[in-house]
Scaffold this active site. Structure first.
Site, PDB file in Angstrom:
ATOM      1  N   GLU A 127      50.756 -31.790 -21.035  1.00 58.52           N
ATOM      2  CA  GLU A 127      49.661 -32.233 -21.890  1.00 58.52           C
ATOM      3  C   GLU A 127      50.118 -32.860 -23.205  1.00 58.52           C
ATOM      4  OE1 GLU A 127      46.282 -32.279 -21.320  1.00 58.52           O
ATOM      5  OE2 GLU A 127      46.888 -31.798 -19.263  1.00 58.52           O
ATOM      6  N   SER A 411      -5.939 -22.314 -10.904  1.00 59.86           N
ATOM      7  CA  SER A 411      -7.032 -22.392 -11.882  1.00 59.86           C
ATOM      8  C   SER A 411      -6.720 -21.717 -13.211  1.00 59.86           C
ATOM      9  CB  SER A 411      -8.306 -21.778 -11.293  1.00 59.86           C
ATOM     10  OG  SER A 411      -8.782 -22.562 -10.221  1.00 59.86           O
TER      11      SER A 411
END
Length: 837
Positions: A127, A411
């Site tokens: 890295e 509802s």
């Protein structure tokens, strides 16, 4: 002869002198241009440098440090609930000792000295091989990145380990020049404050290594079933190789690709002098063995409420303090926090008692559906309790149906999406009359739409009746006037229903509850609590504040309130929704008789979802019942109702609320402590009105053909009926033929019919409407009366293929014409026929 006397010499000499003169000018010109360009370059460079300084100082926050990233594993996080107040009025906070959080539940931070050298060298080699030599920026790689960026290639990797750490911590991954410049300055700043070892330790504990692993310790256990300190060289190379593209180089998902990558890691380690050739060769040839049974840290199984507290605190640490998810999670488990929850312990205990009770399972045989429930404290808006499933929890932080399951409310959405908005915007009042008729003929369905449950259309009904009978038609027709756009904005911006999407902006979704994603009990309970809350919406919260290990408040979750409905609208909704419980679909509830109450049921097609949201002055509770994979519960509900007299949703709501209100009811009965009531309800005025017009009743209303049409209802001072009813028309009615009389009828009496407009009842298909035979339309002076005794007197106003609706209760409607006594005034005698459109 002298050379200067030579003619050729003299010519050449003159040419040289002339050229010298011009060459001098040319050289001087070139020198001037060069100096000018040099000056321009110096000035431009100075300007650019100054601009860069200004840009950096203005837009770049280069100072950077990482605090609170590393937490000692022995710092546990404690959670508390309020248990009344002491003598001084201070809150008694009781720790939930069994729910204490510790780092061992999630993952342990591994110190630098505990990380093997081979693993450190592997990461550095692949890295950032000059990591120990630079100050946060690798100038060689940076130069290459600049050239690549200038040519349009933004994929060139120049980030050092320090820069990667900053990117992981800040979660800032934008590919922009400003972000890159900021990262450079931050990297140099961090390197000036932290040692290389500290930076590596933080990096190796936060790097993502696929399969849900953050940090090398977590990955070591996940892939190899061992502590990170025990990793072999090949295992170190395998982990280091994952970093750049975790899913691509995952040793479980892509073992061959990981083998190629770890070979590259080992080559770099050898080239950098970290391992000799024999070590390289041995590791390169070694087989990577993935553990058959991975050892992972396992969280405790907390209740649904604590799980939601954990999610909310983590989310707010990310949102308010700018932490990444990994940092926030680490802080939650290992930061020594003190979290002061909004839990009402007695309410939560009762929810768990009811939902975990084996007797509930035994009520009905067969595959049991799931259920969820949220209880809101109306006074504070706090989540008093919530539970996300039936039965005991068996997994840690699993599906919490109270918060994460968005299901169709049916509802139950209507009071939020239609009626409260219509009241608040002056479209209706408590006494409004609504027409229970279909909105349109749906060609694709081959029938009128919408249908009611039970099927049928009644015509003019009161608002109160429409709500407690859960009429689909009235909700659709009223929403059409409001517009779905207004309803959508109100639900999302004011009621806090965040699961709606643009596709929901239509009549069916918002009036009938057929939403794209559905809603959660968490959001529904908070929205409904606006009604007993006097029109004030209080955002639900599961915790009040959080302290760090030093006692400093780092999250202060203050109440978030806003007035979204007028107090008059809220009070009116309370009276309307009380009727649902007293006379409508919620009348099987038992405990509500002694306390103010309101609520609304919701059922979807084929009964795949059941909802009930009910409330008292103390609590608002929303319940959902259904299968995780939606399917019909019709048979189950029928058997359940036979056993209990209630639907599962009403049963759960009733059982829980009986228990959590018992203290208030007992104190009232035994000690005379007054029960709370809905604010402002006493200010409502009980008044008589005409149910068909919503206006002050007249004698015509009392003597209507279909009986006395007066009814009493609750009004605010502003909404009291003031004008007298003009909807009932008194006409002569033939007692012999029981139809509207003509001039030749002798046995008549005066009765009233309900006047309607033709546009109100103008259908493309014949439809049954219960009150059709009691209606009237004003007739012109030259009107030709119908000879048919099965049609209303005004039928000849309609074209042949348009219909006003008909009643099914009688073969001869009460509003037909008495053609028997008046044949010469009819279409049959006058040879007149209705036109066709």
């Amino acid at each position: 002869m002298a050379l200067r006397d030579n003619k050729a010499f003299r010519v050449i000499s003159r040419i040289v002198k002339t050229l010298s003169k011009y060459v001098g000018k040319i050289v001087t010109y070139i020198l001037n241009v060069f100096l000018t360009l040099l000056l321009i370059a110096v000035i431009s460079g100075s300007i650019m440098a100054a601009a860069m300084v200004i840009y950096v100082t203005t837009y770049i926050d280069g100072d950077f440090d990482i605090e609170n990233l590393k937490f000692e594993s022995n710092l546990s996080t404690s959670l508390y609930y309020a248990d009344g107040v002491d003598e001084t009025g201070s809150t008694n906070w009781i720790e939930l000792e069994e729910d204490r959080l510790s780092g061992s539940e999630n993952r342990i931070w591994v110190d630098y000295d505990h990380i093997p050298k081979n693993l450190i060298n592997a990461f550095v080699s692949i890295e950032d091989k000059r990591f120990f030599d630079h100050n946060g920026i690798d100038l060689r790689r940076f130069g290459g990145a600049v050239l690549s960026f200038a040519t349009g290639n933004v994929s060139y990797g120049a980030s050092t380990i320090t820069q990667q750490l900053i990117k992981n911590v800040t979660n800032d991954k934008d590919v922009t020049l400003q972000r890159k410049i900021t990262e450079i300055f931050r990297a140099m700043s961090l390197e000036s404050k932290k040692s290389k070892e500290e930076i590596l330790e933080m990096y190796l504990n936060t790097i993502y290594l696929s399969h849900g692993c953050y940090g090398v310790q977590s990955a070591a256990y996940r892939y190899f079933g061992k502590d990170v300190s025990q990793l072999t060289l090949v295992e170190c190379a395998a982990l280091a190789g994952i970093t750049q593209y975790p899913s691509k180089w995952d040793p479980i998902l892509n073992p061959d690709l990981n083998k190629e990558r770890r070979h590259a890691v080992l080559v770099e380690m050898h080239n950098n002098g970290y391992i000799n050739y024999d070590q390289y060769h041995e590791a390169n040839e070694a087989e990577l063995v993935i553990a058959d049974e991975t050892v992972e840290y396992v969280e405790k199984i907390h209740n649904y409420y604590i799980n939601q507290v954990m999610n909310d605190v983590t989310g707010d640490l990310e949102k308010n303090l700018g932490m990444t998810h990994e940092m926030a999670t680490r802080m939650l488990f290992s930061g020594g926090l003190k979290i002061y929850t909004a839990m009402n312990k007695s309410v939560q205990d009762e929810l768990e008692r009811v939902f975990e009770n084996e007797e509930f399972f035994e009520l009905v045989s067969g595959v049991q559906p799931q259920a969820a429930m949220t209880v809101i404290d109306n006074e504070t808006g706090n989540v008093a309790g919530l539970i996300g499933g039936i039965g005991k929890q068996t997994v840690s932080r699993g599906l919490n149906r109270a918060v994460d399951s968005f299901r169709q409310p049916g509802s139950a959405i209507k009071p939020l999406s239609v009626y409260s908005i219509a009241l608040d915007n002056g479209y209706i009042s408590f006494g409004s009359s609504l027409d229970d008729v279909p909105y349109q003929y749906n060609k694709s369905m081959g029938r009128m739409w919408p249908r009611n449950t039970p099927a049928g259309y009644e015509g003019h009904v009161t608002l109160e009746y429409a709500i407690y009978k859960s009429k689909n038609t009235t909700a659709v027709l009223l929403l059409d006037k409001l517009t779905p756009q207004l309803s959508y904005r109100f639900l999302t911006d004011k009621f806090g229903i965040t699961s709606l999407v643009q596709q929901d902006i239509n009549l069916s979704s918002l009036a009938l509850g057929g939403l794209t994603n559905g809603v959660s009990t968490y959001q529904m309970a908070a929205a409904y609590a606006t009604f007993p809350g006097n029109g004030i919406y209080k955002a639900p919260r599961t915790y009040l504040y959080v302290e760090d290990s030093t006692g400093e408040i780092i999250l202060n979750n203050l109440p978030k309130t806003k007035v979204i409905l007028s107090a008059d609208t809220a009070n009116t909704m309370n009276m309307l929704l009380q009727s649902v419980v007293d006379d409508g679909t919620g009348k099987s509830l038992t405990f509500t008789k002694d306390i103010d109450h309101g609520g609304k049921t919701g059922t979807t097609n084929d009964e795949k979802d059941l909802y009930f949201v009910g409330y008292t002055p103390y609590y608002t509770s929303a319940v959902w019942v259904g299968y995780d994979m939606p399917k019909s519960m019709s048979n189950y509900i029928s058997r359940f109702r036979d056993k209990t007299g209630q639907t599962p949703a009403l049963y759960l709501w009733d059982t829980v609320n009986k228990a959590i209100h018992s203290k208030f009811l007992t104190d009232h009965k035994e000690n005379g402590v007054p029960l709370k009531s809905f604010q402002g309800q006493k200010a409502l005025i009980l008044a008589e009105y005409c149910r068909d017009s919503g206006m002050l009743a007249t004698d015509a209303c009392r003597n209507a053909i279909n009986g006395d049409r007066t009814v009493k209802g609750y009004f605010t001072e502003a909404s009291l009926p003031r004008g007298t009813c003009d909807k009932h028309v008194v006409v002569d009615w033939c007692a012999d033929t029981r139809s509207i009389a003509g001039p030749n009828c002798t046995n008549t009496r005066r009765v009233a019919f309900l006047k309607i407009n033709m546009s109100e009842r103008y259908f493309t298909k014949s439809v049954r409407v219960s009150d059709a035979q009691y209606t009237w339309i004003d007739l012109p002076s030259n009107y030709v009366y119908p000879s048919s005794t099965s049609d209303p007197i005004y039928i000849n106003l309609y074209p042949e293929n348009r219909y006003p609706g008909s009643s099914s209760s009688s073969s001869r409607p009460a509003n037909s014409y008495c053609s028997e006594h008046n044949p010469t005034l009819t279409d049959a005698y006058l040879a007149w026929s209705r036109p066709t459109v």
